[in-house]
Design a protein around this motif. Structure first.
Motif, PDB file in Angstrom:
ATOM      1  N   PRO A 107       0.827  -1.029  -0.138  1.00 57.70           N
ATOM      2  CA  PRO A 107      -0.193   0.046   0.020  1.00 57.70           C
ATOM      3  C   PRO A 107       0.963   1.387   0.107  1.00 57.70           C
ATOM      4  CG  PRO A 107       0.079  -1.048   2.161  1.00 57.70           C
ATOM      5  CD  PRO A 107       0.673  -1.980   1.231  1.00 57.70           C
ATOM      6  N   ASP A 108       0.260   2.448  -0.401  1.00 56.78           N
ATOM      7  CA  ASP A 108       0.987   3.630  -0.527  1.00 56.78           C
ATOM      8  C   ASP A 108       0.797   4.250   0.841  1.00 56.78           C
ATOM      9  OD1 ASP A 108       2.579   5.787  -1.830  1.00 56.78           O
ATOM     10  OD2 ASP A 108       0.706   6.700  -2.458  1.00 56.78           O
ATOM     11  N   ILE A 109       1.670   3.688   1.811  1.00 51.72           N
ATOM     12  CA  ILE A 109       1.571   4.439   3.057  1.00 51.72           C
ATOM     13  C   ILE A 109       3.351   4.380   3.737  1.00 51.72           C
ATOM     14  CG2 ILE A 109      -0.629   3.427   3.885  1.00 51.72           C
ATOM     15  CD1 ILE A 109       1.053   1.078   5.645  1.00 51.72           C
ATOM     16  N   ALA A 110       3.531   5.022   4.704  1.00 48.89           N
ATOM     17  CA  ALA A 110       4.934   5.229   5.370  1.00 48.89           C
ATOM     18  C   ALA A 110       5.275   4.016   6.014  1.00 48.89           C
ATOM     19  CB  ALA A 110       5.030   6.494   6.226  1.00 48.89           C
ATOM     20  N   GLY A 111       4.308   3.311   6.648  1.00 48.83           N
ATOM     21  CA  GLY A 111       4.667   2.025   7.682  1.00 48.83           C
ATOM     22  C   GLY A 111       3.566   1.629   8.505  1.00 48.83           C
ATOM     23  N   LEU A 112       3.713   0.573   9.408  1.00 47.49           N
ATOM     24  CA  LEU A 112       3.096   0.225  10.219  1.00 47.49           C
ATOM     25  C   LEU A 112       3.515   0.303  11.643  1.00 47.49           C
ATOM     26  CD1 LEU A 112       1.961  -3.277   8.761  1.00 47.49           C
ATOM     27  CD2 LEU A 112       0.675  -1.187   8.605  1.00 47.49           C
ATOM     28  N   ALA A 113       2.681   0.527  12.704  1.00 42.76           N
ATOM     29  CA  ALA A 113       2.912   0.732  13.996  1.00 42.76           C
ATOM     30  C   ALA A 113       2.139   0.130  15.004  1.00 42.76           C
ATOM     31  CB  ALA A 113       3.155   2.261  14.445  1.00 42.76           C
ATOM     32  N   VAL A 114       2.562  -0.382  15.926  1.00 46.18           N
ATOM     33  CA  VAL A 114       2.149  -0.808  17.202  1.00 46.18           C
ATOM     34  C   VAL A 114       2.376  -0.081  18.519  1.00 46.18           C
ATOM     35  CG1 VAL A 114       1.609  -2.937  18.636  1.00 46.18           C
ATOM     36  CG2 VAL A 114       1.587  -3.227  16.429  1.00 46.18           C
ATOM     37  N   PRO A 115       1.467   0.802  18.945  1.00 43.65           N
ATOM     38  CA  PRO A 115       1.951   1.674  20.065  1.00 43.65           C
ATOM     39  C   PRO A 115       2.340   0.991  21.193  1.00 43.65           C
ATOM     40  CG  PRO A 115       0.102   2.395  19.112  1.00 43.65           C
ATOM     41  CD  PRO A 115       0.268   1.152  18.429  1.00 43.65           C
ATOM     42  N   GLY A 116       3.388   1.415  21.963  1.00 39.51           N
ATOM     43  CA  GLY A 116       3.423   0.885  23.277  1.00 39.51           C
ATOM     44  C   GLY A 116       4.264  -0.455  23.286  1.00 39.51           C
ATOM     45  N   MET A 117       3.848  -1.244  24.190  1.00 36.54           N
ATOM     46  CA  MET A 117       4.394  -2.776  24.201  1.00 36.54           C
ATOM     47  C   MET A 117       3.257  -3.403  24.708  1.00 36.54           C
ATOM     48  SD  MET A 117       8.227  -1.710  25.822  1.00 36.54           S
ATOM     49  CE  MET A 117       8.738  -3.510  26.039  1.00 36.54           C
ATOM     50  N   PRO A 118       2.222  -3.811  23.806  1.00 31.15           N
ATOM     51  CA  PRO A 118       1.271  -4.617  24.025  1.00 31.15           C
ATOM     52  C   PRO A 118       1.633  -6.114  24.834  1.00 31.15           C
ATOM     53  CG  PRO A 118       0.830  -3.856  22.097  1.00 31.15           C
ATOM     54  CD  PRO A 118       2.474  -3.575  22.418  1.00 31.15           C
ATOM     55  N   VAL A 119       1.052  -6.318  25.869  1.00 31.64           N
ATOM     56  CA  VAL A 119       1.353  -7.978  26.226  1.00 31.64           C
ATOM     57  C   VAL A 119       0.707  -8.617  25.566  1.00 31.64           C
ATOM     58  CG1 VAL A 119       0.670  -9.281  28.213  1.00 31.64           C
ATOM     59  CG2 VAL A 119       1.384  -6.855  28.772  1.00 31.64           C
ATOM     60  N   GLY A 120       1.139  -9.949  25.321  1.00 28.99           N
ATOM     61  CA  GLY A 120       0.873 -10.785  24.186  1.00 28.99           C
ATOM     62  C   GLY A 120       1.172 -10.742  22.951  1.00 28.99           C
ATOM     63  N   SER A 121       1.509  -9.585  22.444  1.00 30.07           N
ATOM     64  CA  SER A 121       2.033  -9.232  21.008  1.00 30.07           C
ATOM     65  C   SER A 121       3.436  -9.948  20.640  1.00 30.07           C
ATOM     66  CB  SER A 121       2.267  -7.753  20.895  1.00 30.07           C
ATOM     67  OG  SER A 121       3.124  -7.184  21.505  1.00 30.07           O
ATOM     68  N   GLY A 140       3.669  11.572   4.084  1.00 30.95           N
ATOM     69  CA  GLY A 140       3.385  13.087   4.334  1.00 30.95           C
ATOM     70  C   GLY A 140       3.685  13.707   5.538  1.00 30.95           C
ATOM     71  N   ALA A 141       3.509  15.061   5.594  1.00 32.08           N
ATOM     72  CA  ALA A 141       3.854  15.775   6.710  1.00 32.08           C
ATOM     73  C   ALA A 141       2.717  15.519   7.944  1.00 32.08           C
ATOM     74  CB  ALA A 141       4.083  17.105   6.575  1.00 32.08           C
ATOM     75  N   GLU A 142       1.596  15.378   7.431  1.00 26.17           N
ATOM     76  CA  GLU A 142       0.585  15.179   8.471  1.00 26.17           C
ATOM     77  C   GLU A 142       0.716  14.149   9.221  1.00 26.17           C
ATOM     78  OE1 GLU A 142      -3.320  15.842   7.309  1.00 26.17           O
ATOM     79  OE2 GLU A 142      -2.358  17.888   6.142  1.00 26.17           O
ATOM     80  N   GLN A 143       1.288  12.871   8.719  1.00 26.55           N
ATOM     81  CA  GLN A 143       1.320  11.497   9.391  1.00 26.55           C
ATOM     82  C   GLN A 143       0.112  11.050   9.977  1.00 26.55           C
ATOM     83  OE1 GLN A 143       4.629  12.758  12.036  1.00 26.55           O
ATOM     84  NE2 GLN A 143       5.877  11.657  10.812  1.00 26.55           N
ATOM     85  N   LYS A 144      -0.813  11.071   9.286  1.00 25.09           N
ATOM     86  CA  LYS A 144      -2.218  10.455   9.595  1.00 25.09           C
ATOM     87  C   LYS A 144      -2.327   9.125   9.746  1.00 25.09           C
ATOM     88  CE  LYS A 144      -5.219  14.265   7.484  1.00 25.09           C
ATOM     89  NZ  LYS A 144      -6.371  14.561   6.732  1.00 25.09           N
ATOM     90  N   THR A 145      -2.774   8.595  10.788  1.00 27.28           N
ATOM     91  CA  THR A 145      -2.683   7.129  11.175  1.00 27.28           C
ATOM     92  C   THR A 145      -4.115   6.636  11.094  1.00 27.28           C
ATOM     93  OG1 THR A 145      -3.269   7.701  13.506  1.00 27.28           O
ATOM     94  CG2 THR A 145      -0.980   7.363  12.788  1.00 27.28           C
ATOM     95  N   SER A 146      -4.331   5.489  10.826  1.00 28.52           N
ATOM     96  CA  SER A 146      -5.825   4.741  10.874  1.00 28.52           C
ATOM     97  C   SER A 146      -5.425   3.244  11.368  1.00 28.52           C
ATOM     98  CB  SER A 146      -6.278   4.944   9.402  1.00 28.52           C
ATOM     99  OG  SER A 146      -5.461   4.229   8.513  1.00 28.52           O
ATOM    100  N   VAL A 147      -6.460   2.664  11.554  1.00 31.31           N
ATOM    101  CA  VAL A 147      -6.249   1.186  12.120  1.00 31.31           C
ATOM    102  C   VAL A 147      -6.165   0.447  10.790  1.00 31.31           C
ATOM    103  CG1 VAL A 147      -7.400  -0.877  13.449  1.00 31.31           C
ATOM    104  CG2 VAL A 147      -7.632   1.598  14.315  1.00 31.31           C
TER     105      VAL A 147
END
Length: 155
Positions: A107-121, A140-147
């Motif tokens: 996909p045309d995105i910058a990357g994926l992220a999982v915030p923090g350190m979720p137990v069980g990940s 882009g500069a706005e760095q919008k995030t979505s699930v």
């Protein structure tokens, strides 16, 4: 007769080469993982990536905030470590299946992220009943995030 053998041999060689390239393309991704030198969960996550067929280079750093800024990881979704693969960043404990999905769909995105350190990940005492979200970060500069994906227990 010799001409027919020559043509068949040539076609077989081309077919073998194409099949080998296709098979190799899926398993020869290289990633660089920037991590704290004392973090055990980062090592577990990167070892899981190696076990899945990725080539992993680990880079220990005492300045992860600078790495995250360099690759455009928004503060709101920062995780434990930052990996770079195929032109994308993976921040935190991104599940293996999401890494594979990202690389296959491109996909045309910058990357994926999982915030923090979720137990069980992955890397954090993996538990198939864990529940957390994986976020896509827009370019882009706005760095919008979505699930991008909701990790939920399998019932």
């Amino acid at each position: 007769m010799k001409r027919r053998e020559f043509i068949c041999t040539g076609m077989a060689a081309i077919a073998v080469t194409l099949i080998a390239k296709k098979a190799g393309a899926e398993q020869h991704w290289s990633m660089t993982v920037y991590k704290d030198p004392n973090c055990g969960c980062c090592n577990l996550w990167s070892k899981a990536m190696e076990n899945a067929g990725f080539r992993v280079e680990r880079v220990d750093t005492d300045d992860l905030p600078a790495i995250k800024k360099r690759f455009g990881v928004p503060a709101a979704v920062e995780g434990c470590h930052t990996a770079i693969i195929g032109g994308y960043f993976l921040d935190g404990h991104v599940p293996l299946q999401m890494v594979k999905k990202l690389l296959s769909e491109r996909p045309d995105i910058a990357g994926l992220a999982v915030p923090g350190m979720p137990v069980g990940s992955l890397g954090m005492d993996y538990d198939p009943n864990a529940s957390y979200d994986v976020y896509a970060v827009a370019k882009g500069a706005e760095q919008k995030t979505s699930v991008y994906f909701k990790v939920r227990p399998k019932n």
